[in-house]
Scaffold this motif. Sequence first.
Motif, PDB file in Angstrom:
ATOM      1  N   UNK B 180       0.817  -1.226   0.000  1.00 51.33           N
ATOM      2  CA  UNK B 180       0.000   0.000   0.000  1.00 51.33           C
ATOM      3  C   UNK B 180       0.844   1.266   0.000  1.00 51.33           C
ATOM      4  N   UNK B 181       2.158   1.113   0.145  1.00 55.29           N
ATOM      5  CA  UNK B 181       3.005   2.310   0.246  1.00 55.29           C
ATOM      6  C   UNK B 181       2.829   3.229  -0.966  1.00 55.29           C
ATOM      7  N   UNK B 182       2.695   2.637  -2.157  1.00 54.28           N
ATOM      8  CA  UNK B 182       2.571   3.468  -3.359  1.00 54.28           C
ATOM      9  C   UNK B 182       1.239   4.229  -3.398  1.00 54.28           C
ATOM     10  N   UNK B 183       0.273   3.785  -2.579  1.00 51.51           N
ATOM     11  CA  UNK B 183      -1.036   4.460  -2.587  1.00 51.51           C
ATOM     12  C   UNK B 183      -1.056   5.692  -1.693  1.00 51.51           C
ATOM     13  N   UNK B 184      -0.036   5.839  -0.872  1.00 50.85           N
ATOM     14  CA  UNK B 184      -0.081   6.909   0.118  1.00 50.85           C
ATOM     15  C   UNK B 184       0.271   8.248  -0.505  1.00 50.85           C
ATOM     16  N   UNK B 185      -0.442   9.234  -0.092  1.00 50.36           N
ATOM     17  CA  UNK B 185      -0.170  10.592  -0.526  1.00 50.36           C
ATOM     18  C   UNK B 185       1.230  10.964  -0.049  1.00 50.36           C
ATOM     19  N   UNK B 186       2.028  11.519  -0.956  1.00 48.23           N
ATOM     20  CA  UNK B 186       3.403  11.839  -0.564  1.00 48.23           C
ATOM     21  C   UNK B 186       3.478  13.014   0.412  1.00 48.23           C
ATOM     22  N   UNK B 187       2.413  13.813   0.460  1.00 47.89           N
ATOM     23  CA  UNK B 187       2.458  14.989   1.323  1.00 47.89           C
ATOM     24  C   UNK B 187       2.296  14.641   2.790  1.00 47.89           C
ATOM     25  N   UNK B 188       1.584  13.567   3.050  1.00 43.67           N
ATOM     26  CA  UNK B 188       1.278  13.280   4.441  1.00 43.67           C
ATOM     27  C   UNK B 188       0.992  11.786   4.583  1.00 43.67           C
ATOM     28  N   UNK B 189       1.393  11.254   5.696  1.00 43.08           N
ATOM     29  CA  UNK B 189       1.141   9.830   5.922  1.00 43.08           C
ATOM     30  C   UNK B 189       1.154   9.607   7.425  1.00 43.08           C
ATOM     31  N   UNK B 190       0.266   8.755   7.911  1.00 44.78           N
ATOM     32  CA  UNK B 190       0.152   8.515   9.346  1.00 44.78           C
ATOM     33  C   UNK B 190       0.185   7.019   9.640  1.00 44.78           C
ATOM     34  N   UNK B 191       1.053   6.647  10.548  1.00 46.57           N
ATOM     35  CA  UNK B 191       1.129   5.257  11.013  1.00 46.57           C
ATOM     36  C   UNK B 191       0.364   5.142  12.327  1.00 46.57           C
ATOM     37  N   UNK B 192      -0.435   4.101  12.470  1.00 50.65           N
ATOM     38  CA  UNK B 192      -1.139   3.858  13.741  1.00 50.65           C
ATOM     39  C   UNK B 192      -0.736   2.496  14.311  1.00 50.65           C
ATOM     40  N   UNK B 193      -0.339   2.529  15.597  1.00 47.86           N
ATOM     41  CA  UNK B 193       0.138   1.332  16.293  1.00 47.86           C
ATOM     42  C   UNK B 193      -0.753   1.084  17.508  1.00 47.86           C
ATOM     43  N   UNK B 194      -1.107  -0.160  17.764  1.00 46.66           N
ATOM     44  CA  UNK B 194      -1.969  -0.469  18.905  1.00 46.66           C
ATOM     45  C   UNK B 194      -1.192  -0.643  20.204  1.00 46.66           C
ATOM     46  N   UNK B 195      -1.923  -0.874  21.291  1.00 45.86           N
ATOM     47  CA  UNK B 195      -1.271  -1.113  22.584  1.00 45.86           C
ATOM     48  C   UNK B 195      -0.667  -2.520  22.621  1.00 45.86           C
ATOM     49  N   UNK B 196       0.073  -2.841  23.676  1.00 47.78           N
ATOM     50  CA  UNK B 196       0.734  -4.151  23.791  1.00 47.78           C
ATOM     51  C   UNK B 196      -0.260  -5.299  23.617  1.00 47.78           C
ATOM     52  N   UNK B 197      -1.467  -5.152  24.180  1.00 49.74           N
ATOM     53  CA  UNK B 197      -2.443  -6.238  24.080  1.00 49.74           C
ATOM     54  C   UNK B 197      -3.234  -6.231  22.778  1.00 49.74           C
ATOM     55  N   UNK B 198      -2.924  -5.305  21.884  1.00 49.10           N
ATOM     56  CA  UNK B 198      -3.648  -5.199  20.615  1.00 49.10           C
ATOM     57  C   UNK B 198      -4.961  -4.433  20.771  1.00 49.10           C
ATOM     58  N   UNK B 199      -5.557  -4.071  19.637  1.00 49.00           N
ATOM     59  CA  UNK B 199      -6.879  -3.446  19.663  1.00 49.00           C
ATOM     60  C   UNK B 199      -7.922  -4.526  19.960  1.00 49.00           C
ATOM     61  N   UNK B 200      -9.043  -4.163  20.538  1.00 46.17           N
ATOM     62  CA  UNK B 200     -10.142  -5.132  20.721  1.00 46.17           C
ATOM     63  C   UNK B 200     -10.809  -5.363  19.369  1.00 46.17           C
ATOM     64  N   UNK B 201     -11.627  -6.416  19.271  1.00 39.89           N
ATOM     65  CA  UNK B 201     -12.286  -6.682  17.982  1.00 39.89           C
ATOM     66  C   UNK B 201     -13.283  -5.565  17.665  1.00 39.89           C
ATOM     67  N   UNK B 202     -13.913  -4.994  18.685  1.00 45.64           N
ATOM     68  CA  UNK B 202     -14.814  -3.854  18.430  1.00 45.64           C
ATOM     69  C   UNK B 202     -14.036  -2.677  17.826  1.00 45.64           C
ATOM     70  N   UNK B 203     -12.869  -2.408  18.408  1.00 44.90           N
ATOM     71  CA  UNK B 203     -12.061  -1.293  17.881  1.00 44.90           C
ATOM     72  C   UNK B 203     -11.626  -1.575  16.440  1.00 44.90           C
ATOM     73  N   UNK B 204     -11.241  -2.836  16.173  1.00 46.99           N
ATOM     74  CA  UNK B 204     -10.802  -3.168  14.811  1.00 46.99           C
ATOM     75  C   UNK B 204     -11.969  -3.056  13.821  1.00 46.99           C
ATOM     76  N   UNK B 205     -13.185  -3.453  14.258  1.00 42.73           N
ATOM     77  CA  UNK B 205     -14.378  -3.290  13.398  1.00 42.73           C
ATOM     78  C   UNK B 205     -14.585  -1.820  13.066  1.00 42.73           C
ATOM     79  N   UNK B 206     -14.536  -1.013  14.123  1.00 48.16           N
ATOM     80  CA  UNK B 206     -14.741   0.437  13.975  1.00 48.16           C
ATOM     81  C   UNK B 206     -13.694   1.036  13.031  1.00 48.16           C
ATOM     82  N   UNK B 207     -12.427   0.683  13.269  1.00 46.98           N
ATOM     83  CA  UNK B 207     -11.349   1.231  12.434  1.00 46.98           C
ATOM     84  C   UNK B 207     -11.453   0.708  10.999  1.00 46.98           C
TER      85      UNK B 207
END
Lengths: 241, 241
Positions: B180-207
Amino acid sequence: MKNNITRLFVENQLDIDSSILLSHSQSHYLMNVMRKQIKDHIKVFNGKDGEWLSEIIHYNKKLGVEISLKEKLRKQENLPELWLIFTPIKQSRLHFILEKSAELGVTKMFPILTSRTVISNINLEKSKLVLVEAAEQSNRLDIPVIYNLQKLDTLISNWNPDNKIVLCNESETHIHIRNIIHKLDKDICTIMIGPEGGFTSQELDYLGKLPFLYSVSLGAQILRSETAAISSLACIQMMRK
Amino acid sequence: MKNNITRLFVENQLDIDSSILLSHSQSHYLMNVMRKQIKDHIKVFNGKDGEWLSEIIHYNKKLGVEISLKEKLRKQENLPELWLIFTPIKQSRLHFILEKSAELGVTKMFPILTSRTVISNINLEKSKLVLVEAAEQSNRLDIPVIYNLQKLDTLISNWNPDNKIVLCNESETHIHIRNIIHKLDKDICTIMIGPEGGFTSQELDYLGKLPFLYSVSLGAQILRSETAAISSLACIQMMRK
Protein backbone atom coordinates in the motif's frame (compact mmCIF):
# COMPACT_ATOMS: atom_id res chain seq x y z
CA MET A 1 -3.52 -12.73 15.87
CA LYS A 2 -2.34 -12.00 19.37
CA ASN A 3 -0.74 -15.10 20.73
CA ASN A 4 -1.80 -15.51 24.33
CA ILE A 5 -0.37 -18.92 25.22
CA THR A 6 3.06 -18.70 26.85
CA ARG A 7 5.84 -19.96 24.55
CA LEU A 8 9.10 -21.37 25.84
CA PHE A 9 12.32 -22.39 24.16
CA VAL A 10 13.68 -25.74 25.40
CA GLU A 11 16.81 -27.70 24.57
CA ASN A 12 15.07 -31.11 24.63
CA GLN A 13 13.99 -33.17 21.65
CA LEU A 14 10.25 -32.75 21.01
CA ASP A 15 8.10 -35.75 20.25
CA ILE A 16 4.50 -36.79 20.77
CA ASP A 17 3.61 -37.82 24.37
CA SER A 18 7.13 -37.26 25.64
CA SER A 19 7.48 -35.31 28.86
CA ILE A 20 10.00 -32.61 29.69
CA LEU A 21 11.28 -31.22 32.96
CA LEU A 22 11.67 -27.47 32.60
CA SER A 23 14.58 -25.50 34.07
CA HIS A 24 14.28 -23.81 37.45
CA SER A 25 14.06 -20.36 35.98
CA GLN A 26 11.39 -21.42 33.49
CA SER A 27 9.46 -23.23 36.24
CA HIS A 28 9.62 -20.16 38.45
CA TYR A 29 8.49 -17.96 35.57
CA LEU A 30 5.51 -20.17 34.77
CA MET A 31 4.25 -20.83 38.29
CA ASN A 32 5.18 -17.65 40.15
CA VAL A 33 5.21 -14.95 37.49
CA MET A 34 2.59 -16.23 35.05
CA ARG A 35 0.65 -18.04 37.82
CA LYS A 36 0.04 -21.14 35.74
CA GLN A 37 -1.75 -24.19 37.20
CA ILE A 38 -1.53 -27.93 36.61
CA LYS A 39 -3.35 -28.76 33.32
CA ASP A 40 -2.63 -25.31 31.84
CA HIS A 41 -1.23 -25.26 28.33
CA ILE A 42 2.02 -23.78 27.09
CA LYS A 43 3.78 -23.94 23.73
CA VAL A 44 7.36 -25.12 23.38
CA PHE A 45 9.90 -25.10 20.54
CA ASN A 46 13.54 -26.13 20.30
CA GLY A 47 14.65 -24.68 16.96
CA LYS A 48 14.49 -28.09 15.24
CA ASP A 49 11.22 -29.94 15.83
CA GLY A 50 8.59 -27.25 15.25
CA GLU A 51 6.18 -25.91 17.87
CA TRP A 52 4.26 -28.12 20.28
CA LEU A 53 1.25 -27.65 22.49
CA SER A 54 1.97 -29.08 25.90
CA GLU A 55 0.28 -29.41 29.27
CA ILE A 56 1.68 -28.81 32.73
CA ILE A 57 1.40 -32.20 34.45
CA HIS A 58 3.49 -31.84 37.63
CA TYR A 59 5.02 -29.12 39.71
CA ASN A 60 7.43 -29.61 42.53
CA LYS A 61 9.38 -26.68 43.96
CA LYS A 62 12.62 -28.63 44.03
CA LEU A 63 12.34 -30.44 40.71
CA GLY A 64 10.43 -27.83 38.76
CA VAL A 65 7.62 -28.05 36.22
CA GLU A 66 7.04 -31.16 34.14
CA ILE A 67 5.13 -30.83 30.88
CA SER A 68 3.72 -33.42 28.51
CA LEU A 69 3.70 -32.81 24.76
CA LYS A 70 0.22 -33.05 23.25
CA GLU A 71 0.17 -31.92 19.67
CA LYS A 72 2.50 -30.54 17.03
CA LEU A 73 1.15 -27.08 16.16
CA ARG A 74 3.67 -25.94 13.55
CA LYS A 75 6.30 -27.63 11.43
CA GLN A 76 9.83 -26.35 11.77
CA GLU A 77 10.40 -23.68 9.17
CA ASN A 78 13.66 -21.87 8.81
CA LEU A 79 13.59 -18.13 8.33
CA PRO A 80 15.43 -16.76 5.30
CA GLU A 81 19.01 -16.00 6.32
CA LEU A 82 19.45 -12.41 7.48
CA TRP A 83 22.72 -11.67 9.24
CA LEU A 84 23.84 -8.64 11.22
CA ILE A 85 27.41 -7.43 11.79
CA PHE A 86 27.49 -4.85 14.59
CA THR A 87 29.77 -3.42 17.26
CA PRO A 88 29.12 -3.62 21.01
CA ILE A 89 27.44 -0.49 22.39
CA LYS A 90 26.33 0.35 25.89
CA GLN A 91 24.12 -2.15 27.65
CA SER A 92 20.59 -0.78 27.20
CA ARG A 93 21.10 0.00 23.53
CA LEU A 94 22.82 -3.34 22.91
CA HIS A 95 19.85 -5.10 24.56
CA PHE A 96 17.70 -3.23 22.13
CA ILE A 97 19.69 -4.35 19.07
CA LEU A 98 19.52 -7.96 20.24
CA GLU A 99 15.81 -7.92 21.04
CA LYS A 100 14.77 -6.14 17.85
CA SER A 101 17.05 -8.31 15.70
CA ALA A 102 15.30 -11.39 17.05
CA GLU A 103 11.87 -9.85 16.42
CA LEU A 104 12.85 -8.81 12.90
CA GLY A 105 14.06 -12.27 11.92
CA VAL A 106 17.86 -12.01 12.13
CA THR A 107 19.38 -15.48 12.00
CA LYS A 108 23.07 -14.82 12.77
CA MET A 109 24.76 -12.00 14.68
CA PHE A 110 28.44 -11.10 14.44
CA PRO A 111 29.77 -8.62 17.01
CA ILE A 112 32.99 -6.99 15.78
CA LEU A 113 35.75 -4.79 17.12
CA THR A 114 36.63 -1.70 15.07
CA SER A 115 39.04 1.17 15.77
CA ARG A 116 36.32 3.32 17.29
CA THR A 117 34.52 0.58 19.20
CA VAL A 118 34.33 2.00 22.72
CA ILE A 119 33.00 -1.08 24.47
CA SER A 120 35.42 -3.89 23.85
CA ASN A 121 33.51 -6.86 25.21
CA ILE A 122 30.10 -8.43 25.04
CA ASN A 123 28.44 -10.72 27.56
CA LEU A 124 27.42 -13.62 25.33
CA GLU A 125 25.46 -15.46 28.03
CA LYS A 126 23.29 -12.43 28.79
CA SER A 127 22.95 -11.71 25.08
CA LYS A 128 21.68 -15.23 24.44
CA LEU A 129 19.05 -14.85 27.17
CA VAL A 130 17.78 -11.67 25.51
CA LEU A 131 17.66 -13.43 22.14
CA VAL A 132 15.77 -16.43 23.56
CA GLU A 133 13.21 -14.24 25.31
CA ALA A 134 12.64 -12.14 22.20
CA ALA A 135 12.29 -15.27 20.04
CA GLU A 136 9.76 -16.73 22.50
CA GLN A 137 7.70 -13.53 22.39
CA SER A 138 7.84 -12.95 18.67
CA ASN A 139 6.56 -16.36 17.60
CA ARG A 140 9.69 -17.52 15.78
CA LEU A 141 10.64 -21.18 15.74
CA ASP A 142 14.37 -20.64 16.09
CA ILE A 143 16.84 -18.57 18.10
CA PRO A 144 19.32 -16.21 16.42
CA VAL A 145 22.89 -17.43 16.76
CA ILE A 146 25.38 -14.97 18.20
CA TYR A 147 29.11 -15.46 17.60
CA ASN A 148 32.14 -14.47 19.63
CA LEU A 149 33.46 -10.93 19.33
CA GLN A 150 36.17 -10.74 16.66
CA LYS A 151 38.18 -8.09 14.86
CA LEU A 152 36.70 -6.54 11.72
CA ASP A 153 39.55 -7.80 9.51
CA THR A 154 39.39 -11.32 10.96
CA LEU A 155 35.71 -11.49 10.09
CA ILE A 156 36.25 -10.11 6.60
CA SER A 157 39.22 -12.32 5.78
CA ASN A 158 37.10 -15.41 6.49
CA TRP A 159 34.00 -14.10 4.69
CA ASN A 160 32.33 -16.08 1.91
CA PRO A 161 32.21 -13.61 -1.01
CA ASP A 162 28.87 -15.05 -2.19
CA ASN A 163 27.33 -13.50 0.88
CA LYS A 164 26.78 -9.83 0.11
CA ILE A 165 27.26 -7.27 2.89
CA VAL A 166 25.19 -4.08 3.00
CA LEU A 167 27.24 -1.49 4.87
CA CYS A 168 25.10 1.27 6.36
CA ASN A 169 27.49 4.15 5.88
CA GLU A 170 26.83 7.69 7.10
CA SER A 171 29.33 9.13 4.65
CA GLU A 172 27.67 7.49 1.67
CA THR A 173 25.73 10.09 -0.30
CA HIS A 174 25.02 8.44 -3.65
CA ILE A 175 23.41 5.07 -3.11
CA HIS A 176 20.32 4.70 -0.97
CA ILE A 177 19.54 1.28 0.51
CA ARG A 178 16.33 1.06 -1.55
CA ASN A 179 18.43 1.13 -4.73
CA ILE A 180 20.34 -2.03 -3.95
CA ILE A 181 17.72 -4.21 -2.27
CA HIS A 182 16.77 -5.81 -5.60
CA LYS A 183 20.42 -6.80 -6.14
CA LEU A 184 20.63 -8.87 -2.99
CA ASP A 185 20.57 -12.60 -3.12
CA LYS A 186 17.29 -13.78 -1.65
CA ASP A 187 18.97 -16.67 0.12
CA ILE A 188 21.21 -14.61 2.30
CA CYS A 189 21.83 -11.02 3.16
CA THR A 190 24.01 -9.30 5.74
CA ILE A 191 23.66 -5.83 7.22
CA MET A 192 26.77 -4.14 8.68
CA ILE A 193 26.51 -1.29 11.19
CA GLY A 194 29.41 0.76 12.54
CA PRO A 195 30.18 1.90 16.08
CA GLU A 196 28.70 5.11 17.58
CA GLY A 197 31.68 7.12 16.35
CA GLY A 198 31.50 5.63 12.86
CA PHE A 199 34.17 3.71 10.96
CA THR A 200 37.54 5.41 10.46
CA SER A 201 38.41 6.56 6.94
CA GLN A 202 40.99 3.75 6.74
CA GLU A 203 38.31 1.21 7.61
CA LEU A 204 35.93 2.71 5.05
CA ASP A 205 38.66 2.57 2.38
CA TYR A 206 39.33 -1.07 3.24
CA LEU A 207 35.63 -1.96 3.23
CA GLY A 208 34.95 0.06 0.08
CA LYS A 209 37.34 -2.12 -1.91
CA LEU A 210 35.58 -5.38 -1.07
CA PRO A 211 33.76 -6.71 -4.14
CA PHE A 212 31.04 -8.33 -2.02
CA LEU A 213 30.14 -5.16 -0.09
CA TYR A 214 27.61 -2.45 -0.97
CA SER A 215 28.00 0.86 0.84
CA VAL A 216 24.58 2.50 1.24
CA SER A 217 22.92 5.52 2.80
CA LEU A 218 19.84 5.28 5.01
CA GLY A 219 18.88 8.90 4.30
CA ALA A 220 19.83 12.38 5.44
CA GLN A 221 19.20 11.99 9.17
CA ILE A 222 22.03 10.90 11.45
CA LEU A 223 20.85 7.64 13.01
CA ARG A 224 22.21 6.04 16.15
CA SER A 225 23.79 2.60 15.64
CA GLU A 226 20.75 0.73 16.93
CA THR A 227 18.33 2.81 14.85
CA ALA A 228 20.38 2.15 11.72
CA ALA A 229 20.39 -1.58 12.48
CA ILE A 230 16.65 -1.83 13.08
CA SER A 231 15.67 0.43 10.17
CA SER A 232 17.79 -1.41 7.65
CA LEU A 233 16.66 -4.83 8.89
CA ALA A 234 13.01 -3.75 8.72
CA CYS A 235 13.49 -2.45 5.17
CA ILE A 236 15.17 -5.66 3.98
CA GLN A 237 12.45 -7.80 5.57
CA MET A 238 9.71 -5.64 4.08
CA MET A 239 11.01 -5.98 0.55
CA ARG A 240 11.73 -9.68 0.87
CA LYS A 241 8.51 -11.20 2.03
CA MET B 1 29.32 12.49 7.61
CA LYS B 2 29.62 12.27 11.34
CA ASN B 3 28.59 15.57 12.80
CA ASN B 4 30.96 16.43 15.63
CA ILE B 5 29.91 19.96 16.56
CA THR B 6 27.37 20.02 19.39
CA ARG B 7 23.88 21.03 18.20
CA LEU B 8 21.34 22.68 20.45
CA PHE B 9 17.69 23.57 20.01
CA VAL B 10 16.81 27.08 21.24
CA GLU B 11 13.54 29.00 21.44
CA ASN B 12 15.09 32.34 20.39
CA GLN B 13 14.88 34.00 17.01
CA LEU B 14 18.08 33.39 15.03
CA ASP B 15 19.72 36.23 13.12
CA ILE B 16 23.22 37.24 12.08
CA ASP B 17 25.37 38.70 14.90
CA SER B 18 22.63 38.38 17.48
CA SER B 19 23.59 36.87 20.80
CA ILE B 20 21.65 34.36 22.87
CA LEU B 21 21.76 33.45 26.54
CA LEU B 22 21.38 29.67 26.82
CA SER B 23 19.31 27.99 29.53
CA HIS B 24 20.93 26.75 32.73
CA SER B 25 20.67 23.11 31.74
CA GLN B 26 22.16 23.78 28.30
CA SER B 27 24.94 25.89 29.84
CA HIS B 28 25.72 23.14 32.35
CA TYR B 29 25.73 20.54 29.55
CA LEU B 30 28.11 22.58 27.38
CA MET B 31 30.60 23.67 30.03
CA ASN B 32 30.56 20.76 32.51
CA VAL B 33 29.59 17.73 30.44
CA MET B 34 31.03 18.62 27.02
CA ARG B 35 33.84 20.73 28.59
CA LYS B 36 33.51 23.52 26.05
CA GLN B 37 35.59 26.69 26.31
CA ILE B 38 35.07 30.34 25.39
CA LYS B 39 35.46 30.69 21.58
CA ASP B 40 34.35 27.10 20.96
CA HIS B 41 31.72 26.63 18.28
CA ILE B 42 28.28 25.08 18.57
CA LYS B 43 25.37 24.84 16.16
CA VAL B 44 21.89 26.06 17.05
CA PHE B 45 18.46 25.73 15.45
CA ASN B 46 14.97 26.82 16.48
CA GLY B 47 12.71 24.97 14.04
CA LYS B 48 12.11 28.12 11.96
CA ASP B 49 15.30 29.95 11.00
CA GLY B 50 17.57 27.13 9.83
CA GLU B 51 20.84 26.10 11.46
CA TRP B 52 23.47 28.56 12.64
CA LEU B 53 27.11 28.31 13.58
CA SER B 54 27.71 30.18 16.80
CA GLU B 55 30.55 30.90 19.17
CA ILE B 56 30.61 30.79 22.95
CA ILE B 57 31.44 34.38 24.00
CA HIS B 58 30.73 34.47 27.74
CA TYR B 59 30.21 32.08 30.57
CA ASN B 60 29.01 32.97 34.00
CA LYS B 61 27.86 30.30 36.45
CA LYS B 62 24.83 32.34 37.49
CA LEU B 63 23.77 33.69 34.12
CA GLY B 64 24.87 30.78 31.95
CA VAL B 65 26.48 30.64 28.52
CA GLU B 66 26.13 33.42 25.99
CA ILE B 67 26.66 32.63 22.32
CA SER B 68 26.98 34.86 19.29
CA LEU B 69 25.59 33.78 15.91
CA LYS B 70 28.21 33.74 13.18
CA GLU B 71 26.91 32.15 10.03
CA LYS B 72 23.79 30.50 8.69
CA LEU B 73 24.79 26.93 7.81
CA ARG B 74 21.50 25.52 6.54
CA LYS B 75 18.20 26.99 5.40
CA GLN B 76 15.11 25.85 7.23
CA GLU B 77 13.66 22.89 5.41
CA ASN B 78 10.57 21.13 6.57
CA LEU B 79 10.56 17.35 6.57
CA PRO B 80 7.73 15.65 4.69
CA GLU B 81 4.83 15.11 7.10
CA LEU B 82 4.96 11.71 8.78
CA TRP B 83 2.65 11.27 11.75
CA LEU B 84 2.44 8.55 14.37
CA ILE B 85 -0.61 7.52 16.41
CA PHE B 86 0.45 5.32 19.33
CA THR B 87 -0.58 4.31 22.83
CA PRO B 88 1.44 4.94 25.97
CA ILE B 89 3.60 1.99 27.01
CA LYS B 90 6.00 1.58 29.88
CA GLN B 91 8.67 4.22 30.32
CA SER B 92 11.79 2.72 28.74
CA ARG B 93 9.92 1.49 25.67
CA LEU B 94 8.02 4.76 25.34
CA HIS B 95 11.33 6.64 25.50
CA PHE B 96 12.44 4.42 22.67
CA ILE B 97 9.40 5.19 20.50
CA LEU B 98 9.91 8.92 21.05
CA GLU B 99 13.65 8.90 20.36
CA LYS B 100 13.43 6.69 17.27
CA SER B 101 10.44 8.63 15.90
CA ALA B 102 12.49 11.81 16.08
CA GLU B 103 15.45 10.12 14.38
CA LEU B 104 13.24 8.66 11.67
CA GLY B 105 11.64 11.99 10.79
CA VAL B 106 8.22 11.85 12.47
CA THR B 107 6.68 15.33 12.50
CA LYS B 108 3.59 14.85 14.70
CA MET B 109 2.83 12.35 17.45
CA PHE B 110 -0.65 11.53 18.77
CA PRO B 111 -0.82 9.42 21.93
CA ILE B 112 -4.23 7.73 22.27
CA LEU B 113 -6.20 5.78 24.83
CA THR B 114 -7.71 2.48 23.68
CA SER B 115 -9.61 -0.21 25.62
CA ARG B 116 -6.46 -2.23 26.25
CA THR B 117 -4.12 0.69 26.94
CA VAL B 118 -2.56 -0.27 30.26
CA ILE B 119 -0.74 2.96 30.97
CA SER B 120 -3.28 5.74 30.97
CA ASN B 121 -1.07 8.80 31.10
CA ILE B 122 1.96 10.25 29.43
CA ASN B 123 4.40 12.80 30.82
CA LEU B 124 4.41 15.38 28.02
CA GLU B 125 7.20 17.50 29.51
CA LYS B 126 9.57 14.54 29.76
CA SER B 127 8.50 13.34 26.33
CA LYS B 128 9.32 16.72 24.80
CA LEU B 129 12.81 16.63 26.35
CA VAL B 130 13.44 13.23 24.74
CA LEU B 131 12.22 14.54 21.38
CA VAL B 132 14.42 17.65 21.57
CA GLU B 133 17.52 15.64 22.46
CA ALA B 134 16.92 13.15 19.66
CA ALA B 135 16.33 15.97 17.15
CA GLU B 136 19.57 17.67 18.25
CA GLN B 137 21.50 14.43 17.76
CA SER B 138 19.97 13.40 14.48
CA ASN B 139 20.64 16.60 12.58
CA ARG B 140 17.03 17.59 11.97
CA LEU B 141 16.04 21.24 11.83
CA ASP B 142 12.73 20.84 13.65
CA ILE B 143 11.29 19.11 16.71
CA PRO B 144 8.42 16.61 16.42
CA VAL B 145 5.20 17.97 17.94
CA ILE B 146 3.52 15.75 20.55
CA TYR B 147 -0.16 16.26 21.36
CA ASN B 148 -2.16 15.60 24.51
CA LEU B 149 -3.39 12.10 25.17
CA GLN B 150 -6.92 11.64 23.81
CA LYS B 151 -9.40 8.84 23.27
CA LEU B 152 -9.21 6.87 20.03
CA ASP B 153 -12.71 7.91 18.94
CA THR B 154 -12.09 11.58 19.76
CA LEU B 155 -9.03 11.55 17.53
CA ILE B 156 -10.85 9.75 14.72
CA SER B 157 -13.96 11.92 14.83
CA ASN B 158 -11.80 15.00 14.26
CA TRP B 159 -9.60 13.40 11.60
CA ASN B 160 -9.17 14.96 8.17
CA PRO B 161 -10.12 12.14 5.76
CA ASP B 162 -7.54 13.34 3.21
CA ASN B 163 -4.88 12.15 5.63
CA LYS B 164 -4.58 8.39 5.19
CA ILE B 165 -3.89 6.22 8.24
CA VAL B 166 -1.85 3.03 7.95
CA LEU B 167 -2.95 0.74 10.77
CA CYS B 168 -0.32 -1.87 11.67
CA ASN B 169 -2.65 -4.72 12.50
CA GLU B 170 -1.48 -8.10 13.82
CA SER B 171 -4.71 -9.78 12.72
CA GLU B 172 -4.35 -8.56 9.14
CA THR B 173 -3.26 -11.42 6.92
CA HIS B 174 -3.95 -10.23 3.38
CA ILE B 175 -2.33 -6.86 2.83
CA HIS B 176 1.35 -6.30 3.56
CA ILE B 177 2.55 -2.74 4.20
CA ARG B 178 4.72 -2.86 1.05
CA ASN B 179 1.56 -3.28 -1.06
CA ILE B 180 0.00 0.00 0.00
CA ILE B 181 3.00 2.31 0.25
CA HIS B 182 2.57 3.47 -3.36
CA LYS B 183 -1.04 4.46 -2.59
CA LEU B 184 -0.08 6.91 0.12
CA ASP B 185 -0.17 10.59 -0.53
CA LYS B 186 3.40 11.84 -0.56
CA ASP B 187 2.46 14.99 1.32
CA ILE B 188 1.28 13.28 4.44
CA CYS B 189 1.14 9.83 5.92
CA THR B 190 0.15 8.51 9.35
CA ILE B 191 1.13 5.26 11.01
CA MET B 192 -1.14 3.86 13.74
CA ILE B 193 0.14 1.33 16.29
CA GLY B 194 -1.97 -0.47 18.91
CA PRO B 195 -1.27 -1.11 22.58
CA GLU B 196 0.73 -4.15 23.79
CA GLY B 197 -2.44 -6.24 24.08
CA GLY B 198 -3.65 -5.20 20.62
CA PHE B 199 -6.88 -3.45 19.66
CA THR B 200 -10.14 -5.13 20.72
CA SER B 201 -12.29 -6.68 17.98
CA GLN B 202 -14.81 -3.85 18.43
CA GLU B 203 -12.06 -1.29 17.88
CA LEU B 204 -10.80 -3.17 14.81
CA ASP B 205 -14.38 -3.29 13.40
CA TYR B 206 -14.74 0.44 13.98
CA LEU B 207 -11.35 1.23 12.43
CA GLY B 208 -11.89 -1.20 9.55
CA LYS B 209 -14.91 0.79 8.37
CA LEU B 210 -13.05 4.07 8.05
CA PRO B 211 -12.58 4.95 4.36
CA PHE B 212 -9.28 6.74 5.06
CA LEU B 213 -7.64 3.83 6.89
CA TYR B 214 -5.57 0.97 5.46
CA SER B 215 -5.16 -2.07 7.68
CA VAL B 216 -1.80 -3.74 6.94
CA SER B 217 0.41 -6.57 8.12
CA LEU B 218 4.11 -6.13 8.93
CA GLY B 219 4.79 -9.83 8.36
CA ALA B 220 4.45 -13.12 10.22
CA GLN B 221 6.47 -12.27 13.31
CA ILE B 222 4.70 -10.82 16.35
CA LEU B 223 6.31 -7.44 16.91
CA ARG B 224 6.22 -5.43 20.10
CA SER B 225 4.48 -2.03 19.81
CA GLU B 226 7.72 -0.09 19.60
CA THR B 227 9.21 -2.47 17.02
CA ALA B 228 6.11 -2.17 14.87
CA ALA B 229 6.29 1.62 15.11
CA ILE B 230 9.96 1.85 14.18
CA SER B 231 9.81 -0.78 11.43
CA SER B 232 6.83 0.78 9.70
CA LEU B 233 8.27 4.29 9.98
CA ALA B 234 11.61 3.10 8.55
CA CYS B 235 9.82 1.39 5.66
CA ILE B 236 7.74 4.45 4.81
CA GLN B 237 10.81 6.70 4.93
CA MET B 238 12.83 4.30 2.80
CA MET B 239 10.26 4.26 0.03
CA ARG B 240 9.64 7.98 0.13
CA LYS B 241 13.02 9.59 -0.21
